[in-house]
Design a protein around this motif. Structure first.
Motif, PDB file in Angstrom:
ATOM      1  N   LEU A 255       0.582  -1.520  -0.013  1.00  0.00           N
ATOM      2  CA  LEU A 255      -0.544   0.245  -0.358  1.00  0.00           C
ATOM      3  C   LEU A 255       0.966   1.109   0.210  1.00  0.00           C
ATOM      4  O   LEU A 255       0.081   2.224  -0.494  1.00  0.00           O
ATOM      5  CB  LEU A 255      -0.614   0.375   1.295  1.00  0.00           C
ATOM      6  N   ALA A 256       1.837   1.298   0.433  1.00  0.00           N
ATOM      7  CA  ALA A 256       2.796   2.203   0.962  1.00  0.00           C
ATOM      8  C   ALA A 256       3.149   2.983  -1.107  1.00  0.00           C
ATOM      9  O   ALA A 256       3.720   3.843  -0.666  1.00  0.00           O
ATOM     10  CB  ALA A 256       3.840   2.234   1.977  1.00  0.00           C
ATOM     11  N   VAL A 257       3.598   1.900  -1.718  1.00  0.00           N
ATOM     12  CA  VAL A 257       4.109   1.613  -2.590  1.00  0.00           C
ATOM     13  C   VAL A 257       3.647   2.617  -4.108  1.00  0.00           C
ATOM     14  O   VAL A 257       3.611   3.973  -4.531  1.00  0.00           O
ATOM     15  CB  VAL A 257       4.746   0.506  -2.845  1.00  0.00           C
ATOM     16  N   VAL A 258       1.983   1.596  -3.934  1.00  0.00           N
ATOM     17  CA  VAL A 258       1.099   2.463  -4.419  1.00  0.00           C
ATOM     18  C   VAL A 258       0.794   3.819  -4.127  1.00  0.00           C
ATOM     19  O   VAL A 258       0.697   4.460  -5.259  1.00  0.00           O
ATOM     20  CB  VAL A 258      -0.220   1.916  -4.232  1.00  0.00           C
ATOM     21  N   VAL A 259       0.655   4.384  -2.970  1.00  0.00           N
ATOM     22  CA  VAL A 259       0.524   5.416  -2.905  1.00  0.00           C
ATOM     23  C   VAL A 259       1.986   6.380  -2.528  1.00  0.00           C
ATOM     24  O   VAL A 259       1.154   7.808  -3.063  1.00  0.00           O
ATOM     25  CB  VAL A 259       0.567   5.453  -0.627  1.00  0.00           C
ATOM     26  N   LEU A 260       2.388   6.364  -2.573  1.00  0.00           N
ATOM     27  CA  LEU A 260       3.591   6.986  -3.009  1.00  0.00           C
ATOM     28  C   LEU A 260       4.096   6.674  -4.404  1.00  0.00           C
ATOM     29  O   LEU A 260       3.894   8.553  -5.091  1.00  0.00           O
ATOM     30  CB  LEU A 260       5.357   6.452  -2.528  1.00  0.00           C
ATOM     31  N   ILE A 261       4.289   6.544  -5.457  1.00  0.00           N
ATOM     32  CA  ILE A 261       3.569   6.340  -6.890  1.00  0.00           C
ATOM     33  C   ILE A 261       2.584   7.221  -7.008  1.00  0.00           C
ATOM     34  O   ILE A 261       3.230   8.397  -7.938  1.00  0.00           O
ATOM     35  CB  ILE A 261       3.615   4.780  -7.235  1.00  0.00           C
ATOM     36  N   PHE A 262       1.714   7.136  -6.484  1.00  0.00           N
ATOM     37  CA  PHE A 262       0.128   7.994  -6.784  1.00  0.00           C
ATOM     38  C   PHE A 262       0.538  10.065  -6.650  1.00  0.00           C
ATOM     39  O   PHE A 262       0.129  10.078  -7.427  1.00  0.00           O
ATOM     40  CB  PHE A 262      -0.778   7.421  -6.427  1.00  0.00           C
ATOM     41  N   ASP A 263       1.219  10.234  -5.253  1.00  0.00           N
ATOM     42  CA  ASP A 263       1.137  11.148  -5.064  1.00  0.00           C
ATOM     43  C   ASP A 263       2.214  11.830  -5.239  1.00  0.00           C
ATOM     44  O   ASP A 263       1.842  13.039  -5.494  1.00  0.00           O
ATOM     45  CB  ASP A 263       1.357  10.583  -3.535  1.00  0.00           C
ATOM     46  N   LEU A 264       3.244  11.104  -5.714  1.00  0.00           N
ATOM     47  CA  LEU A 264       4.060  11.825  -6.300  1.00  0.00           C
ATOM     48  C   LEU A 264       3.970  12.006  -8.061  1.00  0.00           C
ATOM     49  O   LEU A 264       4.325  12.821  -8.656  1.00  0.00           O
ATOM     50  CB  LEU A 264       5.998  10.830  -6.443  1.00  0.00           C
ATOM     51  N   GLY A 265       2.887  10.518  -8.323  1.00  0.00           N
ATOM     52  CA  GLY A 265       2.736  11.210 -10.317  1.00  0.00           C
ATOM     53  C   GLY A 265       2.003  12.436 -10.146  1.00  0.00           C
ATOM     54  O   GLY A 265       1.952  12.767 -11.341  1.00  0.00           O
ATOM     55  N   ILE A 266       0.737  12.404  -9.063  1.00  0.00           N
ATOM     56  CA  ILE A 266      -0.520  13.548  -9.420  1.00  0.00           C
ATOM     57  C   ILE A 266       0.661  14.768  -8.755  1.00  0.00           C
ATOM     58  O   ILE A 266       0.140  16.161  -9.497  1.00  0.00           O
ATOM     59  CB  ILE A 266      -1.875  13.466  -7.736  1.00  0.00           C
ATOM     60  N   SER A 267       1.502  14.715  -7.957  1.00  0.00           N
ATOM     61  CA  SER A 267       2.113  15.717  -7.868  1.00  0.00           C
ATOM     62  C   SER A 267       2.810  16.834  -9.262  1.00  0.00           C
ATOM     63  O   SER A 267       3.417  17.719  -8.849  1.00  0.00           O
ATOM     64  CB  SER A 267       3.241  15.768  -6.387  1.00  0.00           C
ATOM     65  N   ARG A 268       2.301  15.499  -9.845  1.00  0.00           N
ATOM     66  CA  ARG A 268       2.972  16.799 -11.529  1.00  0.00           C
ATOM     67  C   ARG A 268       2.823  17.549 -11.569  1.00  0.00           C
ATOM     68  O   ARG A 268       2.605  18.169 -12.784  1.00  0.00           O
ATOM     69  CB  ARG A 268       4.278  15.399 -11.754  1.00  0.00           C
ATOM     70  N   PHE A 269       0.722  16.430 -11.932  1.00  0.00           N
ATOM     71  CA  PHE A 269      -0.185  17.486 -12.813  1.00  0.00           C
ATOM     72  C   PHE A 269      -0.389  18.614 -11.855  1.00  0.00           C
ATOM     73  O   PHE A 269      -1.299  19.359 -12.506  1.00  0.00           O
ATOM     74  CB  PHE A 269      -0.641  16.389 -13.306  1.00  0.00           C
ATOM     75  N   VAL A 270      -1.067  18.419 -10.130  1.00  0.00           N
ATOM     76  CA  VAL A 270      -1.323  19.534  -9.246  1.00  0.00           C
ATOM     77  C   VAL A 270      -0.926  20.845  -9.302  1.00  0.00           C
ATOM     78  O   VAL A 270       0.455  20.671  -8.113  1.00  0.00           O
ATOM     79  CB  VAL A 270      -1.656  18.674  -8.153  1.00  0.00           C
ATOM     80  N   PRO A 271      -1.370  21.906  -9.289  1.00  0.00           N
ATOM     81  CA  PRO A 271      -0.805  22.651  -9.463  1.00  0.00           C
ATOM     82  C   PRO A 271      -0.414  23.112  -7.150  1.00  0.00           C
ATOM     83  O   PRO A 271      -1.026  22.373  -6.410  1.00  0.00           O
ATOM     84  CB  PRO A 271      -1.303  23.966  -9.294  1.00  0.00           C
ATOM     85  N   GLU A 272       1.017  23.608  -6.552  1.00  0.00           N
ATOM     86  CA  GLU A 272       1.137  23.385  -5.719  1.00  0.00           C
ATOM     87  C   GLU A 272       0.461  23.880  -4.540  1.00  0.00           C
ATOM     88  O   GLU A 272       0.450  23.654  -3.278  1.00  0.00           O
ATOM     89  CB  GLU A 272       2.993  24.010  -5.417  1.00  0.00           C
ATOM     90  N   ASP A 273      -0.404  25.294  -4.863  1.00  0.00           N
ATOM     91  CA  ASP A 273      -1.135  25.938  -3.784  1.00  0.00           C
ATOM     92  C   ASP A 273      -2.936  24.957  -4.268  1.00  0.00           C
ATOM     93  O   ASP A 273      -2.854  25.118  -2.941  1.00  0.00           O
ATOM     94  CB  ASP A 273      -1.404  27.462  -4.330  1.00  0.00           C
ATOM     95  N   ALA A 274      -2.405  24.027  -4.537  1.00  0.00           N
ATOM     96  CA  ALA A 274      -3.783  23.044  -4.686  1.00  0.00           C
ATOM     97  C   ALA A 274      -3.801  21.905  -3.511  1.00  0.00           C
ATOM     98  O   ALA A 274      -4.813  21.015  -3.850  1.00  0.00           O
ATOM     99  CB  ALA A 274      -4.112  22.397  -6.121  1.00  0.00           C
ATOM    100  N   ALA A 275      -2.381  21.949  -3.215  1.00  0.00           N
ATOM    101  CA  ALA A 275      -2.240  20.882  -2.371  1.00  0.00           C
ATOM    102  C   ALA A 275      -1.800  21.637  -0.661  1.00  0.00           C
ATOM    103  O   ALA A 275      -1.021  21.010  -0.038  1.00  0.00           O
ATOM    104  CB  ALA A 275      -1.270  19.916  -2.702  1.00  0.00           C
ATOM    105  N   ASP A 276      -1.422  22.919  -1.158  1.00  0.00           N
ATOM    106  CA  ASP A 276      -1.148  23.389   0.608  1.00  0.00           C
ATOM    107  C   ASP A 276      -2.108  23.124   1.294  1.00  0.00           C
ATOM    108  O   ASP A 276      -2.597  22.818   1.899  1.00  0.00           O
ATOM    109  CB  ASP A 276      -0.653  24.582   0.208  1.00  0.00           C
ATOM    110  N   ASP A 277      -0.703  22.602   2.718  1.00  0.00           N
ATOM    111  CA  ASP A 277      -1.433  21.771   3.798  1.00  0.00           C
ATOM    112  C   ASP A 277      -0.904  23.771   5.122  1.00  0.00           C
ATOM    113  O   ASP A 277      -0.816  23.264   6.224  1.00  0.00           O
ATOM    114  CB  ASP A 277      -0.615  20.856   4.387  1.00  0.00           C
ATOM    115  N   GLY A 278      -0.598  24.430   4.621  1.00  0.00           N
ATOM    116  CA  GLY A 278      -0.402  25.596   5.396  1.00  0.00           C
ATOM    117  C   GLY A 278       1.339  25.660   5.746  1.00  0.00           C
ATOM    118  O   GLY A 278       1.607  26.282   6.452  1.00  0.00           O
TER     119      GLY A 278
END
Length: 198
Positions: free
Chosen positions: A69-92
């Motif tokens: 599960l960790a590998v799947v989440v990390l691949i997905f998260d790193l993949g999506i971060s290439r297409f999503v603007p940084e401010d859309a994933a901002d956690d403050g």
């Protein structure tokens, strides 16, 4: 000796930038201690023994569930971060502040503490009472710093549901603890070394 006057305590909202490093860490560890205490009390009220969570299963399948599960989440998260603007994933800036200046051993300690405390409460206690779907809604709501943006909120919900699912499949709390630890540790290291490059 002066008495402590509780009436003089003032509570106000602060941003992560207003906290120094010691206060940020104290807040993190106190929050996790409170999470652990609530989880243990809830499990005891359910008539279950929280120590049973730490009994290692006979087979090692839980390692594959957690790491998978960790590998799947990390691949997905790193993949999506290439297409999503940084401010859309901002956690403050919370994750950046928590992990950005830490030594790798401290990132591992934080990740392990968070994984154990949160999994005891959410998968150990809450999921037992409400199932993985409602647990994931509560888990996403608790991560309030993500609620301003729907993408990280959705990811937290999906990750939480995955953690609940692998617990059901593996039959042990160790699987979600391992997954949670690996996800936080790898993402924490990425934040730390990315900051070092800058």
């Amino acid at each position: 000796m002066r008495k402590f006057d509780f009436r003089n305590i003032k509570i106000r909202k602060v941003t992560v930038d207003e906290l120094n490093d010691k206060m940020l860490l104290a807040n993190l560890y106190m929050t996790q201690a409170l999470t652990l205490i609530i989880g243990i009390i809830w499990v005891l009220f359910q008539g279950r023994n929280p120590l049973s969570f730490f009994k290692l299963p006979i087979d090692s399948n839980f390692l594959w569930w957690g790491a998978g599960l960790a590998v799947v989440v990390l691949i997905f998260d790193l993949g999506i971060s290439r297409f999503v603007p940084e401010d859309a994933a901002d956690d403050g800036g919370v994750n950046e502040r928590v992990f950005g200046n830490r030594a790798v051993w401290h990132i591992a300690v934080i990740s392990l503490v968070v994984a154990i405390c949160e999994e005891i409460l959410f998968r150990g206690a809450i999921q037992h009472a409400f199932g993985p779907y409602w647990t994931s809604i509560i888990f996403a709501a608790i991560h309030v710093r993500y609620l301003r943006h729907w993408i990280p909120t959705g990811l937290v919900f999906i990750i939480s549901y995955g953690l609940g699912w692998i617990m059901i499949q593996s039959g042990t709390l160790w699987a979600p603890i391992i997954a949670h630890f690996l996800i936080d540790f790898v993402m924490g290291c990425i934040l730390r070394f990315r900051r070092e490059e800058k």
